[in-house]
Design a protein around this motif. Structure first.
Motif, PDB file in Angstrom:
ATOM      1  N   THR A 101      25.445  22.558  31.947  1.00 53.91           N
ATOM      2  CA  THR A 101      25.276  22.238  33.360  1.00 53.91           C
ATOM      3  C   THR A 101      25.611  23.446  34.233  1.00 53.91           C
ATOM      4  OG1 THR A 101      25.818  19.910  32.988  1.00 53.91           O
ATOM      5  CG2 THR A 101      26.009  20.720  35.241  1.00 53.91           C
ATOM      6  N   GLU A 102      26.714  24.104  33.931  1.00 52.15           N
ATOM      7  CA  GLU A 102      27.136  25.263  34.726  1.00 52.15           C
ATOM      8  C   GLU A 102      26.168  26.431  34.599  1.00 52.15           C
ATOM      9  OE1 GLU A 102      31.035  26.006  33.262  1.00 52.15           O
ATOM     10  OE2 GLU A 102      31.963  24.316  34.359  1.00 52.15           O
ATOM     11  N   LEU A 103      25.635  26.640  33.403  1.00 52.96           N
ATOM     12  CA  LEU A 103      24.740  27.776  33.185  1.00 52.96           C
ATOM     13  C   LEU A 103      23.345  27.559  33.758  1.00 52.96           C
ATOM     14  CD1 LEU A 103      25.654  28.784  29.519  1.00 52.96           C
ATOM     15  CD2 LEU A 103      26.218  30.014  31.618  1.00 52.96           C
ATOM     16  N   THR A 104      22.852  26.316  33.728  1.00 54.89           N
ATOM     17  CA  THR A 104      21.478  26.049  34.178  1.00 54.89           C
ATOM     18  C   THR A 104      21.413  25.502  35.595  1.00 54.89           C
ATOM     19  OG1 THR A 104      21.466  23.775  33.298  1.00 54.89           O
ATOM     20  CG2 THR A 104      20.798  25.543  31.792  1.00 54.89           C
ATOM     21  N   GLY A 105      22.542  24.981  36.078  1.00 57.51           N
ATOM     22  CA  GLY A 105      22.531  24.387  37.409  1.00 57.51           C
ATOM     23  C   GLY A 105      21.842  23.046  37.453  1.00 57.51           C
ATOM     24  N   PRO A 158      21.963  18.194  32.243  1.00 52.31           N
ATOM     25  CA  PRO A 158      21.178  18.232  31.003  1.00 52.31           C
ATOM     26  C   PRO A 158      20.818  16.840  30.510  1.00 52.31           C
ATOM     27  CG  PRO A 158      23.484  18.593  30.510  1.00 52.31           C
ATOM     28  CD  PRO A 158      23.384  18.540  32.015  1.00 52.31           C
ATOM     29  N   GLU A 159      19.812  16.813  29.641  1.00 50.21           N
ATOM     30  CA  GLU A 159      19.440  15.568  28.958  1.00 50.21           C
ATOM     31  C   GLU A 159      20.184  15.521  27.632  1.00 50.21           C
ATOM     32  OE1 GLU A 159      15.490  13.224  27.234  1.00 50.21           O
ATOM     33  OE2 GLU A 159      15.266  15.050  28.435  1.00 50.21           O
ATOM     34  N   VAL A 160      20.731  14.365  27.302  1.00 51.73           N
ATOM     35  CA  VAL A 160      21.505  14.214  26.072  1.00 51.73           C
ATOM     36  C   VAL A 160      20.840  13.152  25.204  1.00 51.73           C
ATOM     37  CG1 VAL A 160      23.734  13.681  25.050  1.00 51.73           C
ATOM     38  CG2 VAL A 160      23.632  14.834  27.279  1.00 51.73           C
ATOM     39  N   GLN A 161      20.442  13.558  24.001  1.00 44.36           N
ATOM     40  CA  GLN A 161      19.865  12.637  23.026  1.00 44.36           C
ATOM     41  C   GLN A 161      20.708  12.720  21.762  1.00 44.36           C
ATOM     42  OE1 GLN A 161      15.763  14.010  22.769  1.00 44.36           O
ATOM     43  NE2 GLN A 161      15.125  12.424  24.182  1.00 44.36           N
ATOM     44  N   GLY A 162      21.541  11.695  21.566  1.00 41.76           N
ATOM     45  CA  GLY A 162      22.486  11.756  20.462  1.00 41.76           C
ATOM     46  C   GLY A 162      23.494  12.858  20.722  1.00 41.76           C
ATOM     47  N   SER A 163      23.521  13.838  19.841  1.00 47.25           N
ATOM     48  CA  SER A 163      24.435  14.972  20.034  1.00 47.25           C
ATOM     49  C   SER A 163      23.711  16.222  20.528  1.00 47.25           C
ATOM     50  CB  SER A 163      25.158  15.290  18.723  1.00 47.25           C
ATOM     51  OG  SER A 163      24.218  15.659  17.721  1.00 47.25           O
ATOM     52  N   LEU A 164      22.394  16.114  20.799  1.00 50.51           N
ATOM     53  CA  LEU A 164      21.608  17.261  21.261  1.00 50.51           C
ATOM     54  C   LEU A 164      21.572  17.302  22.781  1.00 50.51           C
ATOM     55  CD1 LEU A 164      19.768  19.664  20.481  1.00 50.51           C
ATOM     56  CD2 LEU A 164      17.828  18.075  20.666  1.00 50.51           C
ATOM     57  N   THR A 195      19.971  19.264  26.062  1.00 55.27           N
ATOM     58  CA  THR A 195      18.877  20.163  26.441  1.00 55.27           C
ATOM     59  C   THR A 195      18.774  20.258  27.954  1.00 55.27           C
ATOM     60  OG1 THR A 195      17.238  18.366  26.411  1.00 55.27           O
ATOM     61  CG2 THR A 195      17.543  19.615  24.376  1.00 55.27           C
ATOM     62  N   ALA A 196      18.263  21.414  28.417  1.00 54.94           N
ATOM     63  CA  ALA A 196      18.043  21.638  29.841  1.00 54.94           C
ATOM     64  C   ALA A 196      17.026  22.754  30.010  1.00 54.94           C
ATOM     65  CB  ALA A 196      19.340  21.992  30.561  1.00 54.94           C
ATOM     66  N   PRO A 197      16.118  22.654  31.009  1.00 52.75           N
ATOM     67  CA  PRO A 197      15.154  23.731  31.248  1.00 52.75           C
ATOM     68  C   PRO A 197      15.843  24.967  31.806  1.00 52.75           C
ATOM     69  CG  PRO A 197      14.980  22.053  32.952  1.00 52.75           C
ATOM     70  CD  PRO A 197      15.932  21.523  31.932  1.00 52.75           C
ATOM     71  N   VAL A 198      15.346  26.135  31.403  1.00 51.03           N
ATOM     72  CA  VAL A 198      15.920  27.394  31.883  1.00 51.03           C
ATOM     73  C   VAL A 198      14.805  28.361  32.255  1.00 51.03           C
ATOM     74  CG1 VAL A 198      17.985  27.143  30.469  1.00 51.03           C
ATOM     75  CG2 VAL A 198      16.040  28.402  29.566  1.00 51.03           C
ATOM     76  N   THR A 199      15.115  29.308  33.124  1.00 47.58           N
ATOM     77  CA  THR A 199      14.142  30.328  33.526  1.00 47.58           C
ATOM     78  C   THR A 199      14.573  31.729  33.092  1.00 47.58           C
ATOM     79  OG1 THR A 199      15.229  30.487  35.681  1.00 47.58           O
ATOM     80  CG2 THR A 199      13.336  29.002  35.514  1.00 47.58           C
ATOM     81  N   GLU A 200      15.850  31.890  32.705  1.00 44.60           N
ATOM     82  CA  GLU A 200      16.359  33.195  32.306  1.00 44.60           C
ATOM     83  C   GLU A 200      16.785  33.183  30.836  1.00 44.60           C
ATOM     84  OE1 GLU A 200      16.372  35.935  33.983  1.00 44.60           O
ATOM     85  OE2 GLU A 200      15.598  35.053  35.852  1.00 44.60           O
ATOM     86  N   PRO A 201      16.163  34.021  29.998  1.00 44.78           N
ATOM     87  CA  PRO A 201      16.550  34.077  28.577  1.00 44.78           C
ATOM     88  C   PRO A 201      18.012  34.448  28.364  1.00 44.78           C
ATOM     89  CG  PRO A 201      14.454  35.201  28.951  1.00 44.78           C
ATOM     90  CD  PRO A 201      15.026  34.899  30.311  1.00 44.78           C
ATOM     91  N   SER A 202      18.633  35.134  29.340  1.00 46.83           N
ATOM     92  CA  SER A 202      20.030  35.552  29.191  1.00 46.83           C
ATOM     93  C   SER A 202      20.986  34.370  29.087  1.00 46.83           C
ATOM     94  CB  SER A 202      20.441  36.431  30.376  1.00 46.83           C
ATOM     95  OG  SER A 202      20.304  35.730  31.608  1.00 46.83           O
ATOM     96  N   VAL A 203      20.512  33.169  29.430  1.00 48.11           N
ATOM     97  CA  VAL A 203      21.339  31.971  29.338  1.00 48.11           C
ATOM     98  C   VAL A 203      21.801  31.745  27.900  1.00 48.11           C
ATOM     99  CG1 VAL A 203      21.302  29.444  29.513  1.00 48.11           C
ATOM    100  CG2 VAL A 203      20.420  30.834  31.382  1.00 48.11           C
ATOM    101  N   LEU A 204      20.947  32.102  26.944  1.00 50.35           N
ATOM    102  CA  LEU A 204      21.285  31.870  25.535  1.00 50.35           C
ATOM    103  C   LEU A 204      22.547  32.633  25.130  1.00 50.35           C
ATOM    104  CD1 LEU A 204      20.396  30.501  22.889  1.00 50.35           C
ATOM    105  CD2 LEU A 204      19.115  32.582  22.350  1.00 50.35           C
TER     106      LEU A 204
END
Length: 340
Positions: free
Chosen positions: A267-271, A274-280, A282-291
């Motif tokens: 949440t902090e990194l993507t603003g 996030p979507e949570v499915q089980g233990s996964l 996910t969130a959309p990102v525009t900057e590869p540096s987030v990884l």
């Protein structure tokens, strides 16, 4: 909902495959009382392609199909099918098209052969020609052995294949399929997809409405996303994925105890929430540096990871980004119900 089969008959020479767009529509508007089912829809469907009209229940998909099939008059706008105006040349349009709705509409008391023979005779075919066409279609759709059985004994997938075969008796060059795989099991869906690909290979143009994003991704050359009677995005599946922040950060902690920390960091990194499915997570990102930032933050927090990747967005994520909700969760509205 759009159901049933529109019976048509092709007159050779009346339609040219040289037409760039088999279907063209501009500014389609349709109102039902105070409800606006379509609010300025533009469509351009290339000849010999599959065009996916994607949207949730109540978005206006069926209303658009009914207008393009000459079953419903638009209040505003223009549309042509095979070069013919749907408002002023409805007869010519009907000679070019086939329509299969959401629910199988064959006569369950008749056999597969009898259903197709009946349609052929209603289209004015001589009896011998109608019989030959019925045998041809049963073979094409893998129904030869069951052709002598009553349709009520067919499985759901077999009925759907017979329903599609019925819409092809008149050899339409343009086929409207309104949510054709609704209610089918996964195997039957895949079988129907293969049949549709074969039709396109033979030169048939298909307008496919669906709320199944995997179906649109698998079949459509181009897609228009429709919501609340408007086209909110269009392009190829890859183009749509690229428009919405082309990548998704996916993180799965090795231990469920780390899930809250992963959610907070993502949440902090993507603003974004996030979507949570089980233990996964996910969130959309525009900057590869987030990884790399996620790796550092989670390592510092002592969270062990089972999965961490940056991948291309799926159509599900594209739809969520465009509309703010998954396709399957939208409630049906009057725009679809009234147009039935």
């Amino acid at each position: 909902m759009c159901s049933g089969i529109l019976f048509v008959h092709i007159i050779p020479g009346e339609w040219s495959p040289a037409v760039d767009h088999a279907i063209w529509a501009e500014g389609l508007v349709k109102r039902f009382g105070e409800t606006t089912a379509l609010n300025g829809v533009d469509l351009a469907v290339r000849t010999g392609s599959v065009f996916g009209l994607l949207g949730p229940n109540g978005a206006g998909k069926t209303t658009a199909v009914r207008i393009l099939a000459t079953l419903l008059r638009m209040d505003e706008g223009r549309a042509t099918v095979g070069g013919y105006d749907v408002a002023t040349q409805a007869h010519q349009v009907r000679q070019l098209i086939g329509l299969t709705g959401q629910y199988a509409s064959v006569d369950e008391t008749l056999t597969g052969v009898e259903n197709l023979l009946l349609i052929g005779r209603l289209l004015g075919m001589p009896k011998r020609e109608a019989k030959a066409r019925a045998r041809e279609l049963l073979a094409d759709f893998g129904l030869t052995e069951s052709g002598g059985r009553a349709a009520k004994t067919y499985s759901g997938g077999m009925r759907r294949r017979l329903d599609l075969a019925a819409s092809l008796v008149g050899r339409p060059r343009i086929l409207y399929l309104d949510e054709p795989t609704t209610g089918l099991d996964p195997r039957a869906r895949l079988e129907l997809w293969d049949l549709l690909r074969d039709l396109v290979a033979r030169g048939v143009t298909i307008l496919l409405t669906t709320q199944y994003l995997d179906e649109a991704d698998a079949l459509a050359d181009e897609i228009a996303v429709i919501d609340h009677g408007r086209v909110i995005a269009n392009g190829t599946p890859d183009e749509l994925k690229a428009k919405t922040g082309a990548q998704t950060l996916a993180v799965r902690p090795a231990d469920g105890a780390g899930l809250p920390v992963v959610q907070r960091v993502v949440t902090e990194l993507t603003g974004m929430e996030p979507e949570v499915q089980g233990s996964l997570v996910t969130a959309p990102v525009t900057e590869p540096s987030v990884l790399s930032a996620a790796v550092r933050r989670l390592d510092k927090a002592g969270v062990l990871l089972a999965e961490l990747q940056l991948r291309s967005s799926s159509l599900d994520e594209v739809f969520l980004s465009l509309t703010g909700r998954p396709a399957e969760e939208a409630p049906a509205t009057e725009s679809e119900e009234v147009s039935a």
